[in-house]
Motif scaffolding. Structure first.
Motif, PDB file in Angstrom:
ATOM      1  N   ASP B 386     -44.496  15.737 -20.806  1.00  0.00           N
ATOM      2  CA  ASP B 386     -43.976  14.599 -21.565  1.00  0.00           C
ATOM      3  C   ASP B 386     -44.982  14.140 -22.621  1.00  0.00           C
ATOM      4  N   LEU B 387     -46.254  14.245 -22.259  1.00  0.00           N
ATOM      5  CA  LEU B 387     -47.291  13.861 -23.211  1.00  0.00           C
ATOM      6  C   LEU B 387     -47.252  14.770 -24.441  1.00  0.00           C
ATOM      7  N   LEU B 388     -47.095  16.082 -24.188  1.00  0.00           N
ATOM      8  CA  LEU B 388     -46.977  17.038 -25.295  1.00  0.00           C
ATOM      9  C   LEU B 388     -45.818  16.666 -26.207  1.00  0.00           C
ATOM     10  N   TRP B 389     -44.709  16.334 -25.572  1.00  0.00           N
ATOM     11  CA  TRP B 389     -43.514  15.976 -26.340  1.00  0.00           C
ATOM     12  C   TRP B 389     -43.801  14.761 -27.206  1.00  0.00           C
ATOM     13  N   ASP B 390     -44.489  13.789 -26.612  1.00  0.00           N
ATOM     14  CA  ASP B 390     -44.796  12.566 -27.340  1.00  0.00           C
ATOM     15  C   ASP B 390     -45.764  12.843 -28.495  1.00  0.00           C
ATOM     16  N   GLU B 396     -44.989  14.978 -36.151  1.00  0.00           N
ATOM     17  CA  GLU B 396     -43.925  15.445 -37.043  1.00  0.00           C
ATOM     18  C   GLU B 396     -43.497  14.361 -38.023  1.00  0.00           C
ATOM     19  N   GLY B 397     -43.522  14.734 -39.290  1.00  0.00           N
ATOM     20  CA  GLY B 397     -43.038  13.820 -40.319  1.00  0.00           C
ATOM     21  C   GLY B 397     -44.042  12.775 -40.741  1.00  0.00           C
ATOM     22  N   ASN B 398     -45.156  12.648 -40.037  1.00  0.00           N
ATOM     23  CA  ASN B 398     -46.122  11.606 -40.383  1.00  0.00           C
ATOM     24  C   ASN B 398     -47.338  12.149 -41.116  1.00  0.00           C
ATOM     25  N   THR B 399     -47.288  13.402 -41.531  1.00  0.00           N
ATOM     26  CA  THR B 399     -48.457  13.988 -42.162  1.00  0.00           C
ATOM     27  C   THR B 399     -48.245  14.173 -43.661  1.00  0.00           C
ATOM     28  N   ILE B 400     -49.331  14.522 -44.340  1.00  0.00           N
ATOM     29  CA  ILE B 400     -49.264  14.674 -45.794  1.00  0.00           C
ATOM     30  C   ILE B 400     -48.443  15.907 -46.164  1.00  0.00           C
ATOM     31  N   ALA B 408     -45.880  21.032 -34.984  1.00  0.00           N
ATOM     32  CA  ALA B 408     -45.109  20.275 -33.988  1.00  0.00           C
ATOM     33  C   ALA B 408     -43.852  21.019 -33.549  1.00  0.00           C
ATOM     34  N   TRP B 409     -43.179  21.700 -34.484  1.00  0.00           N
ATOM     35  CA  TRP B 409     -41.893  22.328 -34.162  1.00  0.00           C
ATOM     36  C   TRP B 409     -41.962  23.375 -33.051  1.00  0.00           C
ATOM     37  N   PRO B 410     -42.922  24.299 -33.100  1.00  0.00           N
ATOM     38  CA  PRO B 410     -42.927  25.310 -32.024  1.00  0.00           C
ATOM     39  C   PRO B 410     -43.112  24.683 -30.644  1.00  0.00           C
ATOM     40  N   VAL B 411     -43.953  23.661 -30.567  1.00  0.00           N
ATOM     41  CA  VAL B 411     -44.178  23.001 -29.288  1.00  0.00           C
ATOM     42  C   VAL B 411     -42.909  22.286 -28.836  1.00  0.00           C
ATOM     43  N   ALA B 412     -42.281  21.587 -29.780  1.00  0.00           N
ATOM     44  CA  ALA B 412     -41.058  20.860 -29.448  1.00  0.00           C
ATOM     45  C   ALA B 412     -39.982  21.812 -28.944  1.00  0.00           C
ATOM     46  N   ALA B 413     -39.795  22.919 -29.673  1.00  0.00           N
ATOM     47  CA  ALA B 413     -38.725  23.842 -29.300  1.00  0.00           C
ATOM     48  C   ALA B 413     -39.026  24.520 -27.969  1.00  0.00           C
TER      49      ALA B 413
END
Lengths: 365, 450
Positions: B386-390, B396-400, B408-413
């Motif tokens: 759950d921590l990884l997910w968080d 995601e989306g908060n970077t330059i 983030a995407w590979p981990v999320a998927a």
């Protein structure tokens, strides 16, 4: 033709600002909680901002012409406003959630050595984590450390505390003629360093201490000498050939512990009263540590919520004095007034009558 | 057999040299463009072709070109992004190595269309030998009058330069590439302003992938409408796919985006099925940063329709049940592969390649890597998942730049589709270091090769 003002609504408060203003500047115009925190943005440094991501805000309406909301949170310090833009800062859960995440990211590798850090008390990261951080950490790994670099006699670098805001790099680029330090390496092992152990030497390099939001760059002449909340900031000036000479002295008693540039409510170096920038030179900062070097103007006004203001006695609410009640209306008397037997500093008044700590002026009466 | 546009002549003997390339019909598009077309007409043809950026984002190239600001007296630049560093992607390498003149030809036509008199090919440092190949090709083109002053008597001047990077993944991001090309540290710039307004040396700049620029050649030769006839829907033309992983025939394939994923993996014309008679477990269809898909969702969409190898079909279902075409790095995992280990490897890559400019990516990628290593080595906790997910959600989306998203995407998927595999690692700390979780319910129910 007068410049047209654009309307922007931030957290349901509308202000009018000239074109080209960023969301952050507009929010600072409103002030208070509406202004997003900024760790890397520094209005006096060109090109700064956009890196720390603490100032992320949600744009719920792009502009009057194109009312579509922006899909991602945007860095308010680098996004200019459009007419009719609507921005959510503390009214948006998304923003607060992201900000909490950023604070957590900034803190996972921060040593949290505030008890021995000279910046403690005036540290932006402390303020930020106090407002937006969590009480505990979810990070269970060893924090990152760096090889120590010596930057010379004046500036102490603690790379472990650095949040890589790049402010000092911009300062060195824009204030000084020679660039001696920068960011080496990349990713989580990126560090501020001089290339192959060099001292930072030029007239204005001391300003990197003032711009550093954390305790990564501190004053070696002040190192471990005192805590900032024990020292009192006093405005002072002197005639200086290289800089504006307008400074804050951080004093305890008659001793000048530290000299810094004057800062505004956002922690940025103020404009000089003569016009122009308020950066100060190394001579003023590091060499002039005698009261006689300076013409003192008076105490600096410090925000009363700041830990620094606890050393001030002005406007202090004193607890009710119960002694006279206990003693049936008789005032307490000092058991022995040292001045009554001493020839030095003999005051003409009874010190126990003062409703405040004795001051040097009391002795000269 | 799909139609080939780019790699049609790739196997002709000596195609790397100018003489053979010219004999096989090379540089026709330059003749056509410079002699009979105006720059705007070429942009119009590219728009008509529906060509989409082949670097990963899939943004329509014609539209990107038309965004280019054209102030008076300010030079414009075309930069070719040959910094192909995405793990699993090696299509540009193939193209540049075997038919370098195709890229040079595309660069000349595209530069003419955009009005650039100095164009750059920014190539990744690891492709050292390809730099030599390209430079030799540029020499040959120059000697034969295709580069330099007054090309073909049209009054158009063009100089082409090859610049080697120093081996940073982040320099494949267009603004970081521009910074690096200017000789600075390869940190992405904060957008806006976009490169089309302020790019290289603060001048309007277009940055395009190698394959995109090469695709301009057939578009100019045959016309945009002809090009748009190939492919399906908004995925026009052909696409190079670099297939790798546990397949019988890894390599670079040119597909016309009408074939299904199943055909691509199992037909002998392409990947030739899973190696060693194993079964398909999962696939990363577009280079390491796109979401991984389990076999059942890869071959059919959530709605039960066949999934095709094109932009729309691969992203069908969004990130919940779909993925992305990305840069075309097709990585196939068989039943012997561990998704946790695979995710850890990717996380380690992104931690290493993060530029360190913005906090979520700099700190978050390293944190994810450490947690994933713990889980992979049997030291994980259930709460770590759950921590990884968080963490990935907060990056995601908060970077330059998109590197944060890509990390983030590979981990999320992986957590979304293979959560029970993560949980198995936590619950069986000793076993997970010795054997693999296996297939569980990810095996394809549709097709099992004999």
């Amino acid at each position: 033709m007068s410049e047209q003002l654009l309307k922007v609504t931030i957290d349901n408060i509308t202000v009018e600002v000239p074109a080209g203003t960023t969301i952050l500047q507009a929010a600072r115009k409103i002030g208070g909680d509406v202004a997003p925190p900024a760790m890397c943005y520094y209005s006096k440094l060109q090109g700064s901002g956009g890196k720390c991501r603490t100032c992320l805000v949600e744009v719920s309406k792009g502009s009057e012409k194109d009312p579509r909301p922006m899909p991602k949170l945007v860095a308010s310090c680098r996004t200019t406003i459009m007419d009719g833009m609507e921005v959510k800062n503390i009214t948006s859960d998304r923003v607060l959630d992201a900000r909490k995440g950023v604070v957590e990211f900034l803190l996972i590798n921060h040593p949290l050595d505030c008890p021995v850090c000279d910046q403690a008390g005036e540290c932006h990261l402390q303020d930020l984590s106090y407002e937006h951080g969590a009480a505990g950490t979810r990070y269970e790994f060893q924090r990152r450390t760096f090889k120590k670099h010596d930057l010379g006699d004046y500036i102490q670098l603690h790379m472990t505390r650095c949040i890589l805001c790049y402010r000092c790099v911009f300062t060195a680029d824009q204030l000084t003629k020679t660039r001696e330090h920068g960011v080496l390496d990349r990713g989580d092992h990126a560090e501020i360093a001089t290339f192959i152990e060099k001292n930072l030497q030029n007239d204005f390099i001391g300003n990197v201490i003032d711009v550093c939001p954390v305790g990564a760059l501190t004053d070696k002449t002040f190192r471990f000498k005192n805590r900032v909340w024990f020292t009192k900031p006093v405005d002072a000036h002197r005639d200086c050939d290289t800089c504006c000479g307008e400074v804050q002295l951080w004093m305890r008693g008659h001793e000048v512990f530290r000299v810094t540039a004057r800062k505004d409510e956002w922690g940025e170096v103020k404009e000089s009263t003569k016009g122009g920038t308020g950066w100060i030179c190394n001579t003023c900062r590091f060499e002039k540590k005698q009261v006689s070097d300076w013409e003192i103007e008076g105490p600096t006004k410090v925000n009363r919520h700041s830990v620094i203001s606890q050393g001030h006695y002005v406007g202090l609410q004193k607890p009710e004095e119960t002694m006279p009640k206990v003693m049936d209306g008789r005032s307490p008397k000092l058991l022995m007034d040292i001045h009554s037997v001493s020839e030095v500093n003999k005051p003409n008044i009874e010190l126990s009558k003062l409703d405040r700590p004795a001051h040097s002026t009391d002795f000269n009466q | 057999m799909g139609r080939k546009l780019l790699l049609e002549k790739a196997h002709v003997e000596g195609i790397r040299t100018y003489e053979v390339y010219r004999r096989e019909g090379g540089y026709r598009s330059v003749e056509k463009a410079l002699k009979s077309m105006s720059p705007d007409a070429i942009v119009e043809e590219v728009k008509k072709s529906g060509l989409r950026g082949r670097g990963g984002a899939g943004f329509p190239t014609g539209m990107k070109w038309s965004f280019l600001a054209k102030p008076e007296g300010v030079p414009r630049y075309l930069v070719c992004n040959a910094d192909e560093s995405e793990p699993g992607t090696f299509k540009d390498r193939y193209l540049m190595e075997f038919i370098p003149h195709l890229l040079i030809e595309g660069m000349i036509v595209s530069s003419f269309a955009l009005g650039s008199n100095r164009s750059y090919i920014y190539i990744r440092g690891e492709y050292a030998w390809i730099t030599d190949i390209l430079e030799q090709a540029i020499e040959e083109a120059k000697a034969n009058g295709w580069l330099g002053k007054n090309i073909l008597g049209s009054g158009y001047d063009l100089e082409l330069y090859v610049q080697r990077g120093a081996g940073a993944y982040i320099c494949g991001e267009e603004t970081a590439l521009i910074e690096s090309l200017e000789g600075k540290r390869g940190n992405p710039r904060i957008k806006p302003p976009f490169p089309a307004i302020k790019g290289l040396w603060d001048c309007p700049t277009v940055v395009n992938n190698v394959e995109t620029i090469a695709a301009v050649v057939p578009i100019v030769n045959d016309g945009g409408e002809e090009y748009a006839k190939i492919g399906a829907g908004k995925s026009t033309g052909t696409k190079l796919i670099s297939a790798c992983g546990n397949i019988n025939k890894p390599g670079v394939y040119e597909i016309d985006m009408t074939i299904s994923v199943e055909e691509f993996i199992y037909s002998d014309e392409y990947c030739g099925g899973i190696a060693n008679g194993k079964r398909l477990k999962a696939c990363i269809p577009g280079g390491s940063s796109v979401p991984i898909l389990p076999a059942n969702l890869l071959l059919k969409t959530a709605k039960g329709e066949t999934r095709y190898m094109n932009y729309e079909s691969l992203s069908d279902g969004g990130f919940a049940t779909g993925s992305m075409m990305g840069s075309g790095g097709f990585i196939v995992l068989d039943e012997d592969q561990c998704v946790v280990k695979n995710t850890y490897t990717l996380a380690r890559f992104y931690r290493h390649e993060s530029c360190g400019q913005c906090s979520p990516c700099r700190e978050g990628t390293g944190w994810m890597e450490k947690i994933l290593l713990n889980i992979e080595q049997g030291r994980g906790k259930m709460s770590d998942i759950d921590l990884l997910w968080d963490i990935q959600r907060k990056i995601e989306g908060n970077t330059i730049c998109p590197l944060g998203d890509a990390a983030a995407w590979p981990v999320a998927a992986a957590i979304r589709h293979f959560r029970d595999e993560f949980e198995w690692h936590v619950n069986n700390p000793d076993e997970c270091t010795k054997r693999n979780y296996g297939l569980a319910h990810y095996a394809d129910p549709i097709y099992v090769p004999a």
